[in-house]
Design a protein around this motif. Structure first.
Motif: not given
Length: 220
Positions: A133-158
């Motif tokens: 659960e600690l590993g999942r929390e680290f991943y969800e609040n870090g790499p996964m959150q970052g990827a979502r924010r980049i995806a939102d940026y790419l959506d705007r550019k699309v």
């Protein structure tokens, strides 16, 4: 009908969340923990050391954090968020798509290959098997959150017609992985002891941006 008593462990966790809500006290504990972890490292640091450095009782420490691992992850998230914010701001600072991606990639890569970030990754990976659960929390609040924010940026550019991407979630992860190529893994496994130079970071990120835009930039 008699209510079923809540298991002691669940009750203790809920009480901890309710009791440990003072943001100033939490900040005080994390500041003390940061000093201890920097001075002694994760393995040598103890909750007693952290309580003393934070000038709180050990009882108060456990009200806010159930163990050293969870305290360390909370500290990682605080430090990472402060630095990550600057990287994401780079996306909106420059209207030029290539420049914005380059600035973002360079800032993010500096964060990822820093000694603190690498230690954090190693420690979380080390405890993830017994504390998933600690590993999942680290991943969800870090790499996964970052990827979502980049995806939102790419959506705007699309939407603006600058990119042609069917799956921005996939494209976001592809760009992040391209920026890390050849630099992160050698550092993560301690095969390379020194951080890459600014010139090397710029070279790798420039190549990542070039490859990414070659695939996804709108053909006019």
């Amino acid at each position: 009908m008699t209510d079923i008593a809540e298991p002691p462990v669940k009750q203790a966790r809920r009480n901890r969340r309710i009791a440990g809500t003072d943001p100033d006290k939490r900040r005080q504990i994390l500041d003390g923990a940061l000093d201890v972890f920097k001075a002694r490292g994760f393995d040598a640091a103890s909750m007693n050391d952290i309580a003393a450095a934070a000038n709180v009782s050990k009882g108060t420490l456990y009200v806010y954090f159930e163990d050293k691992e969870h305290l360390f992850v909370a500290l990682i998230e605080r430090e990472r968020e402060a630095q990550k914010r600057g990287a994401f701001e780079a996306l909106d600072e420059d209207p030029d798509l290539a420049h914005a991606l380059s600035n973002f990639g360079e800032r993010l890569l500096r964060l990822l290959v820093s000694d603190f970030a690498l230690s954090a990754h190693r420690i979380v990976i080390g405890v993830a098997e017994r504390m998933p659960e600690l590993g999942r929390e680290f991943y969800e609040n870090g790499p996964m959150q970052g990827a979502r924010r980049i995806a939102d940026y790419l959506d705007r550019k699309v939407a603006q017609g600058q990119l042609e991407i069917d799956d921005t979630a996939l494209a976001a992860v592809q760009f992040l992985d391209l920026c890390q190529a050849t630099l992160l893994r050698p550092r993560l496994f301690n095969a390379v002891r020194k951080p890459p130079s600014e010139a090397e970071i710029a070279r790798v990120v420039a190549s990542a941006v070039e490859m990414f835009l070659a695939r996804y930039a709108t053909r006019r």
